[in-house]
Design an enzyme around this catalytic site. Structure first.
Site, short mmCIF file in Angstrom:
data_model
loop_
_atom_site.label_atom_id
_atom_site.label_comp_id
_atom_site.label_asym_id
_atom_site.label_seq_id
_atom_site.Cartn_x
_atom_site.Cartn_y
_atom_site.Cartn_z
N ARG A 10 58.81 47.40 49.02
CA ARG A 10 57.34 47.32 48.96
C ARG A 10 56.81 46.44 50.10
NH1 ARG A 10 53.44 43.81 49.01
NH2 ARG A 10 54.60 42.43 47.61
N ASP A 11 56.99 45.16 49.97
CA ASP A 11 56.50 44.24 51.02
C ASP A 11 57.17 44.57 52.35
OD1 ASP A 11 55.17 42.08 52.14
OD2 ASP A 11 55.72 40.70 50.55
N HIS B 290 57.41 33.66 52.15
CA HIS B 290 57.71 34.27 53.45
C HIS B 290 58.32 33.18 54.34
CE1 HIS B 290 55.71 38.33 53.38
NE2 HIS B 290 55.40 37.83 52.19
N CYS C 113 52.71 40.58 56.79
CA CYS C 113 51.38 40.78 56.23
C CYS C 113 50.47 41.20 57.36
CB CYS C 113 50.87 39.49 55.58
SG CYS C 113 49.11 39.54 55.18
N ASN D 110 59.57 38.48 54.31
CA ASN D 110 59.86 37.70 53.12
C ASN D 110 61.14 36.90 53.38
OD1 ASN D 110 58.72 40.53 52.03
ND2 ASN D 110 58.15 38.86 50.69
N1 COA Z 1 45.60 54.89 44.94
C1 COA Z 1 45.15 56.07 45.42
N2 COA Z 1 43.86 56.31 45.74
C2 COA Z 1 42.99 55.29 45.56
C3 COA Z 1 43.39 54.05 45.07
C4 COA Z 1 44.76 53.86 44.76
N3 COA Z 1 45.22 52.67 44.32
N4 COA Z 1 42.33 53.23 45.03
C5 COA Z 1 41.28 53.93 45.46
N5 COA Z 1 41.67 55.20 45.78
C6 COA Z 1 40.82 56.28 46.30
C7 COA Z 1 39.61 56.48 45.46
O1 COA Z 1 39.87 57.39 44.42
C8 COA Z 1 38.63 57.04 46.47
O2 COA Z 1 38.96 58.39 46.73
P1 COA Z 1 37.83 59.47 47.08
O3 COA Z 1 37.23 58.98 48.37
O4 COA Z 1 38.63 60.72 47.23
O5 COA Z 1 36.90 59.42 45.92
C9 COA Z 1 38.97 56.24 47.72
O6 COA Z 1 40.33 55.84 47.58
C10 COA Z 1 38.09 55.04 47.93
O7 COA Z 1 38.11 54.25 46.75
P2 COA Z 1 37.56 52.75 46.72
O8 COA Z 1 37.66 52.24 45.34
O9 COA Z 1 36.22 52.70 47.40
O10 COA Z 1 38.66 51.99 47.58
P3 COA Z 1 38.48 51.21 48.94
O11 COA Z 1 38.38 52.15 50.06
O12 COA Z 1 37.46 50.13 48.78
O13 COA Z 1 39.93 50.50 49.07
C11 COA Z 1 41.84 49.48 48.04
C12 COA Z 1 40.32 49.53 48.11
C13 COA Z 1 42.20 48.34 47.09
C14 COA Z 1 42.36 50.79 47.50
C15 COA Z 1 42.42 49.26 49.46
O14 COA Z 1 41.74 48.23 50.10
C16 COA Z 1 43.92 48.95 49.43
O15 COA Z 1 44.73 49.82 49.16
N6 COA Z 1 44.31 47.72 49.70
C17 COA Z 1 45.71 47.30 49.63
C18 COA Z 1 46.23 46.93 50.96
C19 COA Z 1 47.66 46.52 50.84
O16 COA Z 1 48.53 47.31 50.52
N7 COA Z 1 47.94 45.21 51.08
C20 COA Z 1 49.24 44.67 51.08
C21 COA Z 1 49.75 44.33 49.74
S1 COA Z 1 48.89 43.10 48.86
ZN ZN Z 2 54.66 39.11 50.70
#
Ligand code: COA
Ligand code: ZN
Length: 313
Positions: A14-15, A211, A242, A251
């Site tokens: 994952r990470d 990390h 990150c 990590n």
């Molecule tokens: N899995 C799949 N699709 C997702 C989803 C998820 N977890 N969360 C949101 N979506 C989809 C929604 O259904 C929507 O789809 P549509 O446009 O077809 O309707 C679209 O994505 C936008 O949804 P929204 O709630 O507005 O999400 P966002 O664009 O604000 O993004 C996150 C928010 C949290 C999903 C995004 O910022 C993210 O994935 N962040 C994690 C980053 C990461 O992995 N960091 C490292 C680990 S901590």
């Molecule tokens: Zn981490």
């Protein structure tokens, strides 16, 4: 858990994978899992339920989660950043789901596009969704990222982290993780914070996620261990980073962490030699990615006596 037993959760899938260029197949990811279990590492964060457009590496998260559930002896978990991700993890049948929010509001805004307060509300919705679906046996962990500082906001106050831990416990978290997402922590800070976190959590399990960005990863493990923490995340070959931490390294390395813990008289149940072989295979799948680690470079000392070999239960 016995005081001399330490749980290690492999987070390389994952990470570790969220920033690498090569996209592994679901079959490769599952082979990695199977071999980790054979090496004695039975806790693995197998994927992340994020939108594939954000992290293409995890476009196969449903397939990987279902495949992981079929591996005997494996306790598979996944990371989720929001309610939609949690629902996908529940649908896949996972029994352990890790939610994460950041103590730094600035980091949270960048990472999940909402404030920390909104992420707390999302966690409450996730707990409610789990309970309403009759899945109360599914364990919901909640992690506090950037708990020791943030590359965007700088200092993060202990009271902010402790306040979040209390709120997440109150909201129904079954486990708490404290993460040094950007590699800012030092042992003194770890001892100070973890002692207070453990006072709040009581019997709720607590994991530290370190990390090694500034070379203090394993020193922080010792400090956490001395504070009473008995659960750590680590990644094979120290893979990871990150996106919001410039020059981030990965990590803490699983092989080196097991070596440290066993040398400290702790029982991890993990065979370091077997990890070395898995590392070689995974590294061959990911050309150009940095695989770090002292044991991989120098080998185990002749004097090393792992707890498992000494017949510890
Ligand atoms: N899995 C799949 N699709 C997702 C989803 C998820 N977890 N969360 C949101 N979506 C989809 C929604 O259904 C929507 O789809 P549509 O446009 O077809 O309707 C679209 O994505 C936008 O949804 P929204 O709630 O507005 O999400 P966002 O664009 O604000 O993004 C996150 C928010 C949290 C999903 C995004 O910022 C993210 O994935 N962040 C994690 C980053 C990461 O992995 N960091 C490292 C680990 S901590
Ligand atoms: Zn981490």
């Amino acid at each position: 858990m016995k005081q001399d037993h330490v749980r290690i959760c492999e987070v390389g899938l994952r990470d570790g994978l969220q920033m690498v260029k090569t996209i592994l197949s679901a079959e490769q990811k599952l082979e990695w899992c199977r071999r980790m279990v054979a090496a004695g590492c039975t806790e693995i964060e197998v994927t992340s339920f994020v939108p594939p457009r954000i992290v293409p590496q995890f476009a196969d998260s449903d397939e990987v989660a279902r495949g992981a559930l079929a591996i005997e002896g494996l306790h598979a978990s996944a990371l989720v950043p929001n309610l939609k991700g949690a629902q996908r993890a529940f649908d896949a049948g996972l029994q352990k789901v890790h939610y994460v929010l950041s103590a730094s509001n600035e980091h949270n805004l960048k990472n999940v596009r909402r404030s920390t307060a909104e992420s707390v509300e999302d966690f409450r919705r996730i707990v409610a969704a789990r309970n309403e679906s009759g899945l109360s046996r599914v364990k919901l962990g909640a992690g506090v990222a950037t708990a020791f500082g943030c590359t965007i906001a700088g200092r993060v106050d202990e009271t902010t982290v402790l306040g979040l831990v209390e709120t997440l416990l109150d909201a129904g978290a079954d486990a708490i993780a404290i993460a040094d997402t950007v590699g800012y922590a030092n042992p003194r800070q770890v001892r100070g914070l973890m002692r207070r976190v453990l006072e709040l959590t009581g019997s709720t399990p607590v994991t530290c996620h370190f990390h090694d960005t500034r070379g203090l990863g394993l020193a922080n493990v010792v400090a956490a261990l001395e504070s009473g923490v008995r659960s750590f995340d680590s990644s094979l070959g120290g893979l990871g980073g990150c996106p919001f931490a410039p020059n981030a390294t990965g990590n803490i390395n699983t092989e080196d962490t097991v070596f440290l813990l066993e040398s400290e008289g702790m029982h991890t149940g993990i065979d370091i030699e077997a990890l070395a072989a898995i590392r070689e295979t995974v590294a061959s799948w990911l050309p150009g990615e940095p695989f770090v680690g002292a044991i991989a470079r120098a080998g185990l000392p002749k004097t090393f006596a792992p707890r498992a070999a000494a017949g510890a239960a």
